[in-house]
Structures are given as structure tokens and as C-alpha cells.
Design a protein around this motif. Structure first.
Motif, PDB file in Angstrom:
ATOM      1  N   LYS A 153       0.842  -1.191   0.000  1.00 15.87           N
ATOM      2  CA  LYS A 153       0.000   0.000   0.000  1.00 15.87           C
ATOM      3  C   LYS A 153       0.880   1.243   0.000  1.00 15.87           C
ATOM      4  O   LYS A 153       1.892   1.311   0.692  1.00 15.87           O
ATOM      5  N   GLY A 172      -2.975   4.358   0.629  1.00  8.45           N
ATOM      6  CA  GLY A 172      -3.763   3.489  -0.225  1.00  8.45           C
ATOM      7  C   GLY A 172      -4.990   4.124  -0.843  1.00  8.45           C
ATOM      8  O   GLY A 172      -5.721   3.446  -1.571  1.00  8.45           O
ATOM      9  N   GLY A 176      -2.954   3.811  -5.517  1.00  3.81           N
ATOM     10  CA  GLY A 176      -3.032   3.390  -4.131  1.00  3.81           C
ATOM     11  C   GLY A 176      -2.073   2.278  -3.766  1.00  3.81           C
ATOM     12  O   GLY A 176      -1.933   1.941  -2.596  1.00  3.81           O
ATOM     13  N   SER A 177      -1.380   1.676  -4.752  1.00  2.44           N
ATOM     14  CA  SER A 177      -0.469   0.564  -4.490  1.00  2.44           C
ATOM     15  C   SER A 177       0.849   0.799  -5.218  1.00  2.44           C
ATOM     16  O   SER A 177       0.895   1.457  -6.260  1.00  2.44           O
TER      17      SER A 177
END
Length: 419
Positions: free
Chosen positions: A200, A206, A280-281
Motif C-alpha cells: 500500500k 492506499g 493506491g499501491s
């Protein structure tokens, strides 16, 4: 470039040549064979078998090429003899007066402000052989370093630990990328298998967005407000623009509202996370940076009058190669009839380049060459100057003084003197 050392017409005289010149190579794991010292005749097969090198590189490397022993051309130049005075040459390169003058005149012809009269008319007072020995030790290394690369993760499959364990840096098989031995430099980057992980994003926790620093600069971390408006910079929040005649008009920038949306986020309160590109990752992987390069050490031994010639001049000079050995770790060459060359080879080997702790040695190459150098002195009416004829290419090197030079720094010929 080095001249070929064994022509077809000379093969019939190998036994006679070996009576006066012997060169044997030792590997790093054994001492010199005493049976070779002082031997009267050594066969070609014995010399070639003596050129075997020591331990081989790791199995991931291509096989090291074992070059045969190189013999000099006796007709071209002499060599130091153990039975004579160290630097005395048994043979010499012959240059007659006509050739010497032609070489100097051709050299002067490339200098726009130099006259050719001294080269044509001055007397050749002395011609002296002062050959130069050049020894090199090239260490070809492979250096590996691991870098961590982080990029936004856009979804899909990734090469993680579920496919197997991550190999060590020196366990990677890079034979398809392996370059030719002793290339100056080559670099490649390879993804380490099974090293990718998805995590994350820490910048946006995230979410893919972060709080706008313009309209929510005073807010608490992690919290934001939407529809935050900014004061209009044209009317200063009045909605009206004052004129010099005392009249007011509606501000066209904010349409009389006195406020404008946040220019950064359009009053959303959030902006795109630049770290994860709003995904988000993050995908983290290990990258192996592999560098192949040649570390070169060089030593020049100038005899007698050639000491004033810069060492860079011999970089492009053609000479005779007395030895060329290649091994995982080279040892000093052995010349049965020359203490000087044995000592010179040991001095070159002692200059071995320092290998970085992140690198491994693939192979080494040790060469010794002799470059013929002739010093010519010309004089006329109490004046004299000297120049050098270097290598089989017969290049002229004239250090400082030349009597017929008519240049006051207004033309580019002074720059040519630096070559």
C-alpha cells in the motif's frame, strides 16, 4: 598495433631461434620448472604447453581464451639479453639518411609556419637507438549491485515469492549478456526473479489521493474540507473593481463573487498522489545493475635518451610484442635469457589495479612490448636539435626546439605541438 610474430617463412627456423631466445610462462599454482632454466633447446610444443594459465573463472563466465606464446621478430629489433649488459640491444632497426630526412620533411610539412631548410641541409650528427619497453596488465572485472525500484502498481500478475525464492545477486545467470573479454565498459540492468512485492502506498495510505496543500494547508493531517474557496486576487474579494474616476465595475475574473475555486484541486480538497499515480499501491522489485569493465595498469621503461618522450606518445606506437599471457590471475612472465624483462614483468604485475568489493575478477591479460625508438641529432654551425622516430609506423616526435619556426601564436600550429 603489434606486428605478427611468426610468419610462414620463419617456421623452418624455429629451432635456431629458440637457441637464442626462450620464453616460458608459469601458472600461479606452480613454481618455475627448473628443467627450463639454462636449457639449450626448447621445442615449440613445450613452449605452447607452458602457456597454460592458472585457475579458471567461475562456471558462469565464458571460457578464458588461452593465447599461445608470442615470439619476437629477430630481424626487426633486438631484445635485452641476460648474458649481456641489461639494456644493450643485439640488433637494431636501420634507417638511412634519405629516409630520416624524408620523415622529418613530411612531419614539418604539416606545420604551416615551419621551414624545411634544416631538415634538408643540416648535417645528421648522431643516430642513436633508445628503445622503449611497454608493459600492461588489464584486469577484466564484473561488478554487481542491487537497487530497489518502486513504481505504481496498475494491477495484474507480478513475479513475487509465490513463484519461488529470490536468488542471490551472484546466482543470476547472465551469460546471454556477457560481453567480449576486455571491453572498456558495458552496463546492463536485470530484474531479479521472484523479487516483486505489492504494498500500500505510504504517501496516500492506499487512497490514491492526498490532501490539497493549497486550500487545506491548515487542516489536521488526514482530514480535508471540500468546496474551499480562495479570495479573488483581482478584486481582493470585493467582487468589484475600482477605477480612477471613482466608478466600480463587476470583476470579470470572479463574476462579482469575490471568490474563486482552489486552483490546485478545483475545491475538491484532494489531489492526485504523485507517488502511486493515484493507484493506491506500489510495486517494489530488486534490480541487478551489472557492469563489466577493464582496469588497466601500464608501465613504460625508457632506455637512455628516450626518457624525455612523454608516455602518451607510445600509446599509438607500433612495436613488437614479446609476451601476451591471459589467465584468471596473471603471474610475472619468465624470460630465460633476460633478467631485465623478468624484473620489468614483475613490476608491471605489482601495479595490479584494486578491485572494488562489489566486483569479481573474470580474467587478466599481461603483455610486454618493445617499441623501436631512434633519436636523431642534427647540427649546423654550432646549433643542434634532436627528434625521435618512434615505432614501426615511424612517427616523428619533436619536443621543443626547431630552428626554422616562424610562428608568433597567431595560427593553430602551436596546438599541434601538444599531440
Amino acid at each position: 598495433m603489434d606486428k605478427p610474430l611468426l610468419s610462414g617463412s620463419e617456421k623452418t627456423n624455429e629451432s635456431e631461434r629458440l637457441d637464442s631466445y626462450q620464453y616460458l610462462q608459469r601458472n600461479s599454482s606452480s613454481a618455475r620448472n627448473p628443467s627450463f632454466a639454462g636449457a639449450g633447446v626448447v621445442t615449440v610444443e613445450e613452449i605452447r604447453t607452458a602457456s597454460a594459465v592458472s585457475s579458471d573463472p567461475p562456471s558462469l563466465y565464458p571460457p578464458v581464451i588461452k593465447t599461445p606464446v608470442s615470439l619476437p621478430i629477430p630481424q626487426a629489433i633486438g631484445y635485452p639479453s641476460a648474458s649481456g649488459a641489461g639494456h644493450e640491444l643485439q640488433q637494431r632497426q636501420f634507417l638511412d639518411e634519405i629516409e630520416i630526412r624524408e620523415l622529418l620533411i613530411d612531419h614539418i610539412g604539416h606545420r604551416c609556419c615551419w621551414g624545411s631548410r634544416p631538415a634538408r641541409t643540416w648535417k645528421i650528427h648522431a643516430v642513436e637507438d633508445c628503445n622503449v619497453y611497454v608493459g600492461t596488465l588489464d584486469t577484466f572485472i564484473e561488478e554487481r549491485e542491487a537497487l530497489t525500484q518502486t513504481v505504481p502498481f496498475t494491477g495484474g500478475e507480478f513475479n513475487g515469492k509465490k513463484h519461488g525464492s529470490e536468488p542471490g545477486l551472484w546466482e543470476l545467470d547472465l551469460r546471454p549478456q556477457f560481453p567480449t573479454l576486455f571491453v572498456p565498459y558495458k552496463e546492463t540492468q536485470v530484474l531479479v526473479p521472484n523479487s516483486e512485492t505489492v504494498e500500500k502506498c505510504t504517501g496516500c495510505t492506499g487512497r490514491g489521493d492526498v490532501v490539497c496543500p493549497t486550500c487545506n494547508a491548515d487542516g489536521e493531517p488526514g482530514f480535508y474540507k471540500e468546496n474551499q474557496m480562495m479570495k479573488c486576487s483581482t478584486c481582493y474579494g470585493r467582487g468589484l473593481v475600482a477605477h480612477k474616476d471613482g466608478s466600480d465595475t463587476i470583476c470579470t475574473n470572479c463574476n462579482g463573487k469575490g471568490k474563486l475555486p482552489c486552483p490546485t484541486c478545483q475545491s475538491r480538497g484532494l489531489i492526485k498522489c504523485q507517488t502511486c499515480d493515484s493507484t493506491g499501491s506500489l510495486l517494489t522489485s530488486s534490480i541487478a545493475v551489472v557492469k563489466w569493465k577493464t582496469l588497466s595498469k601500464r608501465k613504460v621503461s625508457a632506455t637512455r635518451g628516450a626518457g624525455s618522450v612523454p608516455e602518451e606518445v607510445f600509446d599509438r606506437a607500433e612495436g613488437v610484442q614479446l609476451c601476451n599471457t591471459q589467465a584468471y590471475q596473471c603471474t610475472p612472465a619468465y624470460f630465460a635469457d633476460s633478467y631485465f624483462l623478468n624484473r620489468f614483468s614483475s613490476e608491471v604485475i605489482s601495479l595490479r589495479a584494486e578491485v572494488p568489493p562489489t566486483a569479481n575478477v573474470v580474467c587478466e591479460r599481461h603483455t610486454i612490448s618493445v617499441v623501436p625508438v631512434t633519436r636523431v641529432t642534427m647540427e649546423d654551425r654550432g646549433k643542434a636539435f634532436s627528434f625521435y622516430i618512434i615505432g614501426f609506423g615511424k612517427e616523428i616526435y619533436l619536443k621543443d626546439y626547431y630552428p626554422a619556426r616562424f610562428c608568433w601564436g597567431l595560427c593553430p600550429c602551436l596546438e599541434w605541438l601538444k599531440v
